[in-house]
Design an enzyme around this catalytic site. Structure first.
Site, PDB file in Angstrom:
ATOM      1  N   HIS A   1      27.382   7.659 -67.011  1.00  0.00           N
ATOM      2  CA  HIS A   1      27.645   7.087 -68.335  1.00  0.00           C
ATOM      3  C   HIS A   1      26.516   6.142 -68.734  1.00  0.00           C
ATOM      4  CE1 HIS A   1      30.020   5.408 -71.719  1.00  0.00           C
ATOM      5  NE2 HIS A   1      30.652   6.583 -71.647  1.00  0.00           N
TER       6      HIS A   1
ATOM      7  N   HIS B   1      27.611  14.474 -70.200  1.00  0.00           N
ATOM      8  CA  HIS B   1      27.750  13.104 -70.718  1.00  0.00           C
ATOM      9  C   HIS B   1      27.025  12.129 -69.787  1.00  0.00           C
ATOM     10  CE1 HIS B   1      29.468  10.522 -73.709  1.00  0.00           C
ATOM     11  NE2 HIS B   1      30.247   9.842 -72.863  1.00  0.00           N
TER      12      HIS B   1
ATOM     13  N   HIS C   1      38.678  10.482 -76.511  1.00  0.00           N
ATOM     14  CA  HIS C   1      38.372  10.147 -75.111  1.00  0.00           C
ATOM     15  C   HIS C   1      39.540  10.547 -74.216  1.00  0.00           C
ATOM     16  CE1 HIS C   1      35.695   7.564 -77.473  1.00  0.00           C
ATOM     17  NE2 HIS C   1      34.867   7.666 -76.442  1.00  0.00           N
TER      18      HIS C   1
ATOM     19  N   ASP D   1      35.390  12.557 -74.516  1.00  0.00           N
ATOM     20  CA  ASP D   1      34.332  11.950 -73.704  1.00  0.00           C
ATOM     21  C   ASP D   1      34.894  11.252 -72.468  1.00  0.00           C
ATOM     22  OD1 ASP D   1      32.793  12.770 -75.766  1.00  0.00           O
ATOM     23  OD2 ASP D   1      32.062  10.793 -76.358  1.00  0.00           O
ATOM     24  N   ASP D   2      34.018  11.110 -71.458  1.00  0.00           N
ATOM     25  CA  ASP D   2      34.199  10.202 -70.299  1.00  0.00           C
ATOM     26  C   ASP D   2      35.025  10.768 -69.163  1.00  0.00           C
ATOM     27  OD1 ASP D   2      32.773   8.470 -71.843  1.00  0.00           O
ATOM     28  OD2 ASP D   2      34.473   7.184 -72.379  1.00  0.00           O
TER      29      ASP D   2
END
Length: 728
Positions: A143, A139, A240, A88-89
């Site tokens: 965020h 995603h 991540h 993620d991210d």
């Protein structure tokens, strides 16, 4: 003064300016929105209300779920001994390539849930992910905490992210993971409401079976343990690749993948593990929208950086200017005190020239204040430039001694001044606007610097008479701070660009050297002063020579006055631009005086609209405490500077309370005047003389503050004489 020829001011540029400022605000706002994008570990998400009931099919379902708009839920789990690593991210320019290298080394693929704004920042990394055989899911764009987010905002975030990924990779994502999500049993009612909206747009929602919480950096061994599923089951593992130091994540992958491979596990993308079709190709519209979005985002970041640099440059220049002003003010104060301590010297006959156009309201007070002077050798020449309000008649009916009235057809202020010079008998001329009232000692004080034979002109100290109300106070402070502090600095630097028309003295020889007052510009006083300096004469400032003037009483009048001043100053700067390359007094004027005017009266005011837009941006997107601290510090410096300037001028500190309010309306009016003047100058227009409606405020102030009666003609004294000046 009045002049017949006038060209209408252009207006189209205002619409263009407004559009540019709106675009700038939109770009900065996009940048602010993007730069507030978070990541796990970067801050706590907003807590949404629990919302409604969460279906058991969601809480008890597998990690990958299809949720329809009507709430119907289906889910699928990873097959046994099948691991879908998810990150993620990202993308991150440091950690994503390192993770890809580890995956490639071990022949593994993964799914990367990327933030749309970061895809726009690093599209090449997103392409590396796809080229390596891994896949990309959404995603959100910033965020976003999806739980409790307005529907329109969630839809916009999904669309922006879809377009960003499409532009970067050519594919449209079908998988979506909400930020701050975890396993299915952690879904709340507010989460489910958002998941339904996401599912309605065709996305598969990818939650997780194993949340490693690697963003906490718990250690490599802890991450490896958290990623391992129980009893040979398959799993979706959450990791991540951005939002901080991910060295532990990289190290954990290097241990975990080969170890689990030896136990029969395989590492695949979510789509591969679930047997889903490959991501569809993005449409041309999605790709073009994505490219346009990236251009807007990159431009917004560049503009924000440029505005920050501009603000820093402006602050540094303002600080340097203030330090120079304060040093010069102290040096000038010592010089003036030494001069004022000496006995006044009689410098012979002084001819006071008063050009007047429709000045009936103030002209009597002006003439009487001049004759009330304590300087013994004085003559007053009033040049009526074709007034329609009986200005000349007002003076004639006073029947005062030592006063001459010259009538001429309307030809403009420079012509009126030159007419007065032609009738003057003294070797020193004082040029006075028809709305100005002199203090008793002003004439004698004004000419004292001319004891130095190198001084060709002297500027006096103009004060605002009608200083009541906010507009009057603001102009009063501007005269005291802006004009007089600057003039002290210019005097010390020997580069005085303007002797004001309200009160200024000139040596006859200097006037002769420059050929009189030129009509080439609207700011004839600035043009004339620059010519005097370029002819080799020094121009001084005498703050103890005080005269009172009537300032504009309305915003409309103020605009017209400052427009003429600013446009005329630009004309004079252009006319005398060759002084930049000259030596001696002319060179000092060019490199010091013209340089100062260019930076502080043209370039910085032209950038001021952008500064205001940046300030508005800061209120919404920068830390409020820092914005308030910067504003408070800036205001405190302004107030301290104003207090010092008021002290130098012997003025009350009372108007200081209005200074912070000057940043609203007044400041904007001043810089918009510069914008209008710059446009007019670029178009090559010619602005007509603007007459201000007089109310007699300066005369009223003089009557209220003069302790002695103003002079009247005595029996036997000659009456005023009149003459007519022919126009060739």
């Amino acid at each position: 003064m009045g002049k017949r020829v006038r060209q209408p001011a252009p207006r189209a540029h205002w619409a263009l300016l407004a559009l540019l400022m709106l675009v700038l605000l939109a770009e900065l706002s996009l940048n602010g929105y993007v730069n507030h994008a978070g990541a796990e570990g970067s801050g706590e998400p907003a807590v949404a209300s629990a919302g409604g009931r969460v279906p058991a099919a969601v809480r008890d379902g597998a990690a990958v779920q299809r949720i329809a708009a009507d709430g119907a839920v289906s889910s699928r789990a990873m097959p046994a001994r099948t691991i879908a690593l998810t990150f993620d991210d990202g993308p991150d320019p440091v950690w994503t390539p390192r993770i890809l290298a580890v995956l490639a080394r071990h022949g593994a693929h993964a799914t990367f849930f990327q933030v749309g704004s970061r895809v726009n920042e690093h599209p090449e990394i997103s392409r590396q992910v796809v080229a390596a055989g891994s896949e990309i899911g959404s995603h959100t764009f910033s965020h976003l905490t999806t739980a409790g987010a307005p529907g329109w905002l969630l839809d916009a975030e999904l669309a922006l992210t879809r377009n960003a990924i499409a532009a970067a990779t050519g594919y449209r994502p079908v998988l979506m993971r909400p930020p701050y999500s975890s396993a299915p049993d952690a879904v709340t009612g507010a989460d489910f409401t958002a998941l339904r909206r996401i599912g309605a747009q065709g996305y598969l929602v990818a939650l997780t079976d194993r949340d490693t919480e690697d963003w906490r950096r718990p250690g490599v061994a802890a991450i490896v343990r958290a990623a391992r599923p129980a009893r040979d089951a398959g799993a979706v593992v959450m990791l991540h690749d951005s939002g901080g130091d991910r060295a532990q994540t990289v190290a954990a992958l290097d241990q975990m993948i080969p170890a689990m491979r030896r136990q029969g596990y395989r590492f695949v993308t979510l789509s591969e593990g679930l047997g889903l079709p490959a991501a569809p190709r993005a449409s041309a519209g999605e790709r073009w929208r994505g490219h346009a979005l990236r251009l807007a985002q990159v431009s917004g970041g560049w503009l924000a950086h440029a505005m920050t640099v501009l603000m820093l440059i402006a602050l540094v220049l303002a600080a340097m200017r203030l330090l120079v002003q304060l040093w010069c003010a102290r040096a000038h104060l010592r010089r003036v005190r030494a001069l004022d301590a000496e006995p006044l010297v009689d410098l012979g006959l002084v001819s006071v020239i008063v050009p007047a156009y429709n000045e009936a309201a103030n002209i009597a007070g002006t003439v009487r204040s001049l004759l009330a002077s304590d300087y013994p050798l004085l003559e007053v020449i009033v040049v009526d430039d074709g007034s329609s309000d009986d200005t000349a008649g007002v003076v004639e009916r006073l029947r005062l001694p030592r006063v001459r009235v010259i009538r001429q057809r309307n030809a403009g202020k420079p012509a009126a001044l030159n007419t007065g010079v032609g009738y003057a008998r003294g070797d020193i001329f004082i040029m006075v606007d028809g709305d100005t009232v002199f203090e008793r000692a002003a004439v004698g004080r004004l000419i004292q610097p001319m004891r130095d034979p190198g001084v060709g002109a002297v500027s006096g100290n103009t004060k605002v008479a009608n200083r009541g109300g906010l507009l009057g106070r603001w102009q009063h402070l501007e005269y005291v701070i802006g004009f007089n502090l600057d003039r002290r600095m210019f005097d010390v630097g020997r580069c005085m660009p303007t002797v004001p028309g309200a009160i200024g003295a000139f040596r006859r020889a200097a006037v002769r050297d420059v050929g009189g007052v030129s009509p080439d510009t609207l700011a004839e006083d600035t043009d004339f002063t620059m010519a005097v300096i370029r002819a080799g004469w020094r121009v001084a400032y005498q703050p103890s020579a005080v005269a009172w003037t009537e300032a504009p009483a309305s915003l409309r009048q103020l605009w017209r006055q400052r427009y003429r001043w600013c446009y005329g100053t630009m004309q004079a700067m252009w006319k005398h631009r060759r002084a930049l390359a000259q030596r001696g007094p002319a060179g000092r004027l060019g490199r010091r005086g013209l340089g100062y005017l260019l930076v502080f009266q043209v370039l910085l005011p032209l950038s001021a609209p952008m500064v205001d837009v940046y300030g508005l941006y800061g209120l919404f997107f920068l830390p409020l405490d820092k914005v308030v601290a910067v504003w408070a510090g800036f205001t405190a410096v302004q107030v301290a500077t104003a207090a010092y300037a008021l002290k130098l001028d012997g003025e009350s500190y009372g108007p200081l309370w209005s200074l912070p309010l000057q940043q609203i309306v007044y400041r904007q009016l001043m810089y918009l005047v510069v914008v209008q003047s710059a446009v007019m100058a670029l178009l090559g227009g010619r602005l007509g003389w603007q007459r201000m409606v007089r109310t007699g405020a300066a005369t009223a102030h003089a009557a209220a503050t003069t302790p002695e009666p103003l002079p009247r003609p005595h029996p036997g004294q000659p009456a005023v004489r009149s003459a007519h000046w022919p126009i060739n």
